[in-house]
Design a protein around this motif. Sequence first.
Motif, PDB file in Angstrom:
ATOM      1  N   PHE A 186       0.845  -1.196   0.000  1.00 40.75           N
ATOM      2  CA  PHE A 186       0.000   0.000   0.000  1.00 40.75           C
ATOM      3  C   PHE A 186       0.878   1.242   0.000  1.00 40.75           C
ATOM      4  N   ILE A 187       0.570   2.195  -0.853  1.00 35.27           N
ATOM      5  CA  ILE A 187       1.266   3.488  -0.842  1.00 35.27           C
ATOM      6  C   ILE A 187       0.377   4.467  -0.073  1.00 35.27           C
ATOM      7  N   ALA A 188       0.874   4.945   1.082  1.00 30.91           N
ATOM      8  CA  ALA A 188       0.065   5.860   1.913  1.00 30.91           C
ATOM      9  C   ALA A 188       0.877   7.098   2.283  1.00 30.91           C
ATOM     10  N   VAL A 189       1.661   7.577   1.328  1.00 29.63           N
ATOM     11  CA  VAL A 189       2.476   8.778   1.585  1.00 29.63           C
ATOM     12  C   VAL A 189       1.643  10.026   1.278  1.00 29.63           C
ATOM     13  N   GLY A 190       2.145  11.175   1.690  1.00 25.84           N
ATOM     14  CA  GLY A 190       1.410  12.423   1.481  1.00 25.84           C
ATOM     15  C   GLY A 190       1.370  12.822   0.006  1.00 25.84           C
ATOM     16  N   THR A 191       0.288  13.540  -0.344  1.00 24.10           N
ATOM     17  CA  THR A 191       0.183  14.120  -1.693  1.00 24.10           C
ATOM     18  C   THR A 191      -0.188  15.596  -1.512  1.00 24.10           C
ATOM     19  N   PRO A 192       0.717  16.366  -0.904  1.00 28.48           N
ATOM     20  CA  PRO A 192       0.394  17.771  -0.585  1.00 28.48           C
ATOM     21  C   PRO A 192       0.318  18.614  -1.852  1.00 28.48           C
ATOM     22  N   PRO A 193      -0.230  19.807  -1.753  1.00 27.40           N
ATOM     23  CA  PRO A 193      -0.262  20.650  -2.949  1.00 27.40           C
ATOM     24  C   PRO A 193       1.140  21.147  -3.288  1.00 27.40           C
ATOM     25  N   ASP A 194       1.477  21.219  -4.578  1.00 27.23           N
ATOM     26  CA  ASP A 194       2.753  21.845  -4.945  1.00 27.23           C
ATOM     27  C   ASP A 194       2.535  23.359  -4.991  1.00 27.23           C
ATOM     28  N   ARG A 199       5.477  13.647  -5.931  1.00 23.61           N
ATOM     29  CA  ARG A 199       6.894  13.297  -5.771  1.00 23.61           C
ATOM     30  C   ARG A 199       7.095  12.065  -4.867  1.00 23.61           C
ATOM     31  N   TYR A 200       6.368  12.029  -3.731  1.00 19.43           N
ATOM     32  CA  TYR A 200       6.582  10.908  -2.804  1.00 19.43           C
ATOM     33  C   TYR A 200       6.020   9.601  -3.376  1.00 19.43           C
ATOM     34  N   VAL A 201       4.904   9.743  -4.099  1.00 19.32           N
ATOM     35  CA  VAL A 201       4.300   8.555  -4.723  1.00 19.32           C
ATOM     36  C   VAL A 201       5.276   7.984  -5.759  1.00 19.32           C
ATOM     37  N   ARG A 202       5.887   8.879  -6.550  1.00 13.06           N
ATOM     38  CA  ARG A 202       6.849   8.419  -7.578  1.00 13.06           C
ATOM     39  C   ARG A 202       8.037   7.715  -6.924  1.00 13.06           C
ATOM     40  N   GLU A 203       8.546   8.342  -5.842  1.00 11.63           N
ATOM     41  CA  GLU A 203       9.696   7.757  -5.126  1.00 11.63           C
ATOM     42  C   GLU A 203       9.379   6.341  -4.655  1.00 11.63           C
ATOM     43  N   VAL A 204       8.195   6.207  -4.075  1.00 15.53           N
ATOM     44  CA  VAL A 204       7.808   4.906  -3.523  1.00 15.53           C
ATOM     45  C   VAL A 204       7.610   3.891  -4.654  1.00 15.53           C
ATOM     46  N   ALA A 205       7.017   4.345  -5.768  1.00 15.85           N
ATOM     47  CA  ALA A 205       6.814   3.425  -6.899  1.00 15.85           C
ATOM     48  C   ALA A 205       8.166   2.898  -7.379  1.00 15.85           C
ATOM     49  N   ALA A 206       9.159   3.774  -7.426  1.00 11.02           N
ATOM     50  CA  ALA A 206      10.498   3.351  -7.874  1.00 11.02           C
ATOM     51  C   ALA A 206      11.093   2.343  -6.887  1.00 11.02           C
ATOM     52  N   ALA A 207      10.906   2.629  -5.575  1.00 11.11           N
ATOM     53  CA  ALA A 207      11.453   1.717  -4.559  1.00 11.11           C
ATOM     54  C   ALA A 207      10.764   0.350  -4.633  1.00 11.11           C
ATOM     55  N   ILE A 208       9.456   0.368  -4.888  1.00 13.07           N
ATOM     56  CA  ILE A 208       8.728  -0.912  -4.998  1.00 13.07           C
ATOM     57  C   ILE A 208       9.291  -1.694  -6.186  1.00 13.07           C
ATOM     58  N   ALA A 209       9.462  -0.995  -7.314  1.00 16.61           N
ATOM     59  CA  ALA A 209       9.994  -1.658  -8.522  1.00 16.61           C
ATOM     60  C   ALA A 209      11.345  -2.306  -8.212  1.00 16.61           C
ATOM     61  N   ASP A 210      12.183  -1.596  -7.491  1.00 17.77           N
ATOM     62  CA  ASP A 210      13.535  -2.094  -7.229  1.00 17.77           C
ATOM     63  C   ASP A 210      13.556  -3.301  -6.300  1.00 17.77           C
ATOM     64  N   HIS A 211      12.512  -3.448  -5.475  1.00 20.87           N
ATOM     65  CA  HIS A 211      12.601  -4.493  -4.433  1.00 20.87           C
ATOM     66  C   HIS A 211      11.530  -5.564  -4.512  1.00 20.87           C
ATOM     67  N   ILE A 266       2.173   5.097 -12.059  1.00 19.84           N
ATOM     68  CA  ILE A 266       2.878   4.132 -11.204  1.00 19.84           C
ATOM     69  C   ILE A 266       3.264   2.899 -12.032  1.00 19.84           C
ATOM     70  N   GLU A 267       2.314   2.465 -12.854  1.00 22.50           N
ATOM     71  CA  GLU A 267       2.563   1.294 -13.693  1.00 22.50           C
ATOM     72  C   GLU A 267       3.767   1.547 -14.614  1.00 22.50           C
ATOM     73  N   SER A 268       3.821   2.749 -15.187  1.00 27.99           N
ATOM     74  CA  SER A 268       4.909   3.012 -16.145  1.00 27.99           C
ATOM     75  C   SER A 268       6.257   3.147 -15.417  1.00 27.99           C
ATOM     76  N   ILE A 269       6.236   3.709 -14.201  1.00 28.25           N
ATOM     77  CA  ILE A 269       7.493   3.815 -13.444  1.00 28.25           C
ATOM     78  C   ILE A 269       8.034   2.413 -13.147  1.00 28.25           C
ATOM     79  N   ILE A 270       7.137   1.531 -12.707  1.00 30.58           N
ATOM     80  CA  ILE A 270       7.574   0.171 -12.350  1.00 30.58           C
ATOM     81  C   ILE A 270       8.013  -0.587 -13.608  1.00 30.58           C
ATOM     82  N   ARG A 271       7.198  -0.450 -14.662  1.00 30.44           N
ATOM     83  CA  ARG A 271       7.492  -1.195 -15.904  1.00 30.44           C
ATOM     84  C   ARG A 271       8.843  -0.780 -16.480  1.00 30.44           C
TER      85      ARG A 271
END
Length: 462
Positions: free
Chosen positions: A82-90, A98-110, A131-136
């Motif tokens: 589960f990704i439950a990081v913040g999605t604050p306004p930019d 940004r945090y969602v992307r970071e986590v997606a990359a970490a999930i892909a790696d591990h 997210i799908e494209s980051i992992i793929r």
Amino acid sequence: MVNITVVGTGYVGLVTGACLADFGNRVICVDNDPKKLKTLRDGGIPFYEPGLKELVEMNLGRDRLVFVGDAAEAVPKSDVVFIAVGTPPDENGHADLRYVREVAAAIADHMNGYTVVVTKSTVPTGTGKLIESIIRERRPEAEFDVVSNPEFLREGSAIGDFMRPDRVVIGASSERAVALMEKIYRPLYLLRTPIVRTTVANAEMIKYASNAFLALKISYINEIANLCDLVGADVTVVARAMGLDGRISDKFLHAGPGYGGSCFPKDTLALTHIADKVGYRFRTLEAVLEVNRLQQLRMVSKVSSLLGDLRGKTIAVLGVTFKPNTDDVRDSPSLTIIPELQRQGASIRAHDPIVSHLDGIDGVTWCSDAYEAAAGTDCVVLLTEWNEYRDLDFSKLKESMRSAAFVDCRNIYDPREVRKFGFAHTAVGRSFESAAPWAMEDVVIREESSDTISRPATLEKH
Ligand code: NAD
């Protein structure tokens, strides 16, 4: 039992982790904030949420809940992440992914073997695909599905909301992913909780559409309240009678100082930007943003309507969190109202049962209770309806005040009662001079009554 990782141990992630562990799953919670992690590992909870400490403790004791600092320690052992990081306004008000992307990359790696990647965070439509494209891209051979499972819990009642939700939304395009999600939520299936199985895009939109609608409802009743002030009506009676209509419902019909918190302000803003991006102007939502901004400032006008010029005046503020039973002050109305009172020359004394500091706001004297806060002041402003402010001793308050004025931003008190103690009083949508012949609590639902609001038989839908 499903092996689960929850990334992010904020209000949503920690509640999700603890509740899913309580459902019988094995949960690893990940947070990259070392301070939060230390607090959790030492048996503490990094924020205030009723019942959460006990639930975490119980599941730690059953070895179903673990806290780690790195996704690498958790993701390979999990079937569902589960990704439950913040999605604050930019800086432009868009949801910052940004945090969602970071986590997606970490999930892909591990990730190790088939994994379901679930967004619990509130994210714009299209994020599932992102997210799908980051992992793929990082792991072309990986076997995974992306699911959207938005969260509707409210801070202050988060555990109850998670354990007994009005509905669970599962946005997915694969039967295999849905089967795993159904396994996780099995206890809720047994409770006959409605489960909405839909596409990822629909699930992502459902969350924004729901939050924006609630914000709209709050803004609507706030505007009715402002009108009530001008025409001499009582919004508490009006709202109560409106709420008896099943099509309207009585929820979120409480006039007040405007909505705040970590969700409504950012989600309404983000939805206007989501619309903007595809060339659609979301006019009702634009109005909601403006109405809410003005409503917060209106509370300051209410103070000056009682005190006149605020220069040299001292104001007691009761409650600074955006609602009771939370320590969350993100986008709380207090963050607008206190600085504006100060800007107009007032000194502030404040009390809140949980919070005794506001980042970026200096010059506030923090007190240990409502009575200490009121001492020597010209006006008490009740900003958050914590239980301990619901039965104030007005004689005691008045004794130590310089002048007796009370602004009830939550419509807790009957204006006539407060005035009996010699207070100048105003509230939201019930600031009329001649009090109505009945107060909110007098609006009892009687079976046979002609002179008061009667059972919905007479209010039945047409
Ligand atoms: P939060 O800020 O309280 O928590 C987010 C956590 O994620 C923090 O502890 C942070 O340290 C951690 N984090 C960030 N990046 C990380 C990373 N790369 N690895 C590990 N941990 C990381 O946020 P929240 O209030 O729990 O909200 C989370 C999401 O849920 C948001 O999208 C929000 O809109 C949504 N939501 C919130 C609520 C609510 O009431 N708070 C309700 C429903 C939905």
